[in-house]
Design an enzyme around this catalytic site. Structure first.
Site, PDB file in Angstrom:
ATOM      1  N   TRP A   1      -0.167   5.160  -5.027  1.00  0.00           N
ATOM      2  CA  TRP A   1       0.717   4.002  -5.378  1.00  0.00           C
ATOM      3  C   TRP A   1       0.296   2.282  -4.921  1.00  0.00           C
ATOM      4  O   TRP A   1       1.431   1.634  -5.164  1.00  0.00           O
ATOM      5  CB  TRP A   1       2.026   4.260  -3.952  1.00  0.00           C
ATOM      6  CG  TRP A   1       2.427   3.523  -3.187  1.00  0.00           C
ATOM      7  CD1 TRP A   1       3.886   3.013  -4.202  1.00  0.00           C
ATOM      8  CD2 TRP A   1       2.463   2.009  -2.813  1.00  0.00           C
ATOM      9  NE1 TRP A   1       4.519   2.084  -3.313  1.00  0.00           N
ATOM     10  CE2 TRP A   1       4.084   1.651  -2.689  1.00  0.00           C
ATOM     11  CE3 TRP A   1       1.439   1.823  -2.083  1.00  0.00           C
ATOM     12  CZ2 TRP A   1       3.607   0.218  -1.647  1.00  0.00           C
ATOM     13  CZ3 TRP A   1       1.690   0.552  -0.957  1.00  0.00           C
ATOM     14  CH2 TRP A   1       3.057  -0.282  -1.048  1.00  0.00           C
ATOM     15  N   HIS A   2      -0.898   2.303  -4.313  1.00  0.00           N
ATOM     16  CA  HIS A   2      -1.322   1.422  -4.346  1.00  0.00           C
ATOM     17  C   HIS A   2      -2.127   0.761  -5.432  1.00  0.00           C
ATOM     18  O   HIS A   2      -2.627  -0.836  -4.998  1.00  0.00           O
ATOM     19  CB  HIS A   2      -2.282   1.455  -2.992  1.00  0.00           C
ATOM     20  CG  HIS A   2      -2.634   1.272  -1.410  1.00  0.00           C
ATOM     21  ND1 HIS A   2      -1.696   2.783  -1.215  1.00  0.00           N
ATOM     22  CD2 HIS A   2      -2.140   0.482  -0.359  1.00  0.00           C
ATOM     23  CE1 HIS A   2      -1.459   2.520   0.442  1.00  0.00           C
ATOM     24  NE2 HIS A   2      -1.343   1.364   0.356  1.00  0.00           N
ATOM     25  N   GLY A   3      -2.369   1.262  -5.910  1.00  0.00           N
ATOM     26  CA  GLY A   3      -3.010   0.893  -7.316  1.00  0.00           C
ATOM     27  C   GLY A   3      -3.330   1.451  -9.099  1.00  0.00           C
ATOM     28  O   GLY A   3      -3.845   2.572  -8.002  1.00  0.00           O
TER      29      GLY A   3
END
Length: 483
Positions: free
Chosen positions: A326-328
């Protein structure tokens, strides 16, 4: 529009004044104005982004009606999947399309096939897309799980999705928490507004004095890591721990404080995570709104911990991997999530993951015990070393950084890239840690003294520190805008 910009300093008081002095008589008009202000705030980055948030808003508004009116569980599930597929598809295309194409090309090259990179698109990542897509999906989920009934007020729903204080970096609000506040009349409360201003001041201090001051040092060390000794590399990752915490929690404080100015309470997103005594407690205190979202809408539907031990371990690993991704769109984030899964699983298997549920460190004493200190230090070091993968540009970068920490053991002094005195940064961090320890039991009230003279002194010191450390040569954007 950045919180820490001249534009926002003009924007916020103007919106506040019009909101309470011109549109406080009728809720519908007030929400229309708040929606317009939120769309203006978001459209400053790129007006085309507004089309995406509008599409997500329209779809989930009508999907919510269809889920509620469907007479069978199968039909309800079908409409729920429409929301999930659309929002995840939107997020996947803009955030992960190029990642999957590049990964496919790299994989093909391993087997001797040379593919041309003709499918990669130069797509701009819309600011906040990871946050508002999850927020709109929460509405559909909550209707499906019968936690709320759908609203027929499209303006209020659109305001819930795009509420500008938390639009681009959270907290990710549940429809069951935020939407009722949008739907009900709000009245100005002096104490709530003052509480909001205090949080805004504290958030600006964390962002401008801590995070932005550490940013040039962290950037320099990570960019030129192969030219530094292990001691300098340790300083780099240590400073990044406080940079990312102060940056993101500072944003959350400003968002929560700004919402208070408009009579709205947002959920807490950070509860002093670096005072955690194990990794499980850390994740109950770090980016709380995202952790709860994954728990309620992914982990529990997968079966949670009610199935066999192996199934539960699988579910835990899935959550951490998804959280990392989700973060990248980078393998570094997947490794970062995997590291936290591996650190969490021993606690989960032994039943100690819920050991520190409510009480904070030194809950009934003035100082923490030696055992608590040891637990906090060990947890902090585990989290800090995992940040190397979070901050690194690639896995090669991360492994190279780690390798030099352990093998390039020469001690060299480090010089600040802008020529400032390094000792000052360590002093500020130590004072910051001590102060946060003093306020550790209430993240909503950073100024706990009952003496108004002491509080005034605190306000003055923070304002002077902000003016002293402010540097217009530093990139002032928030780290989590890229996610």
């Amino acid at each position: 529009m950045l919180f820490n910009s001249i534009d926002y300093i003009v924007f916020l008081p103007l919106v506040f004044f019009i909101y309470w002095f011109f549109f406080n008589k009728k809720l519908q008009i007030q929400n229309i104005f708040l929606l317009a202000a939120s769309y203006f705030f978001y459209g400053i980055w790129d007006w085309r982004f507004l089309l995406l948030i509008l599409a997500s808003t329209i779809l989930d508004f009508f999907v919510g009606q269809l889920i509620y009116s469907s007479d069978t569980k199968g039909k309800k599930r079908k409409w729920l999947w429409c929301s999930v597929i659309f929002n995840i598809g939107l997020l996947g295309f803009f955030k992960y399309y190029n990642f999957f194409i590049d990964s496919w090309i790299d994989l093909a090259s391993v087997f001797g096939y040379q593919l041309h990179n003709t499918w990669t698109l130069k797509v701009i990542l819309p600011v906040g897309i990871s946050f508002y897509t999850f927020q709109t999906m929460s509405y559909s989920f909550d209707i499906y799980y019968k936690k709320i009934t759908p609203t027929k007020d499209f303006i209020s729903f659109a305001t819930f999705v795009s509420f500008f204080p938390q639009l681009v970096a959270g907290p990710i609000e549940r429809a069951s928490d935020l939407l009722p506040q949008i739907l009900n009349k709000r009245t100005f409360r002096y104490d709530q507004a003052v509480s909001g201003l205090k949080l805004i001041l504290w958030g600006f201090f964390k962002k401008l004095v801590i995070a932005d001051s550490l940013a040039p040092i962290v950037d320099d060390i990570f960019t030129n890591y192969d030219n530094h000794s292990s001691t300098t590399l340790l300083i780099g990752v240590f400073f990044f721990s406080f940079q990312i915490y102060s940056d993101f929690s500072g944003y959350s404080d400003i968002a929560i404080g700004t919402a208070k100015l408009f009579g709205i309470e947002l959920s807490s997103n950070f509860k002093f995570p670096y005072f955690s005594r194990n990794i499980a407690e850390f994740w109950r205190r770090w980016h709380i709104s995202l952790s709860r979202w994954f728990r309620d809408y992914v982990y529990i539907p997968l079966g949670g911990s009610k199935d066999t031990l192996w199934a539960s371990i699988r579910n835990v690993f899935i959550i951490f991997l998804i959280s990392g991704f989700w973060h990248g769109a980078n393998w570094t984030f997947i490794v970062w999530g995997s590291i936290h899964a591996l650190l969490f699983l021993p606690l989960f298997v032994s039943g100690k993951n819920r050991k520190f549920l409510d009480a904070s460190i030194a809950d009934k004493t003035l100082f923490p015990s030696l055992q608590e200190c040891a637990q906090v230090i060990i947890t902090f070091f585990m989290v800090t070393f995992s940040w190397i993968f979070f901050r690194a540009e690639s896995l090669t970068h991360a492994w190279g950084y780690l390798k030099l920490i352990f093998f390039n053991t020469k001690i060299h002094s480090y010089t600040h890239p802008l020529g400032y005195r390094m000792l000052d940064y360590f002093i500020v961090i130590i004072v910051f840690i001590i102060y946060e320890f003093c306020i550790r039991k209430n993240e909503r009230n950073p100024f706990i003294s009952k003496s108004r003279y002491v509080r005034f002194l605190c306000y003055t010191i923070l304002l002077l520190a902000i003016l002293l450390f402010y540097d217009d040569q530093i990139d002032r954007s928030f780290i989590y805008f890229q996610f």
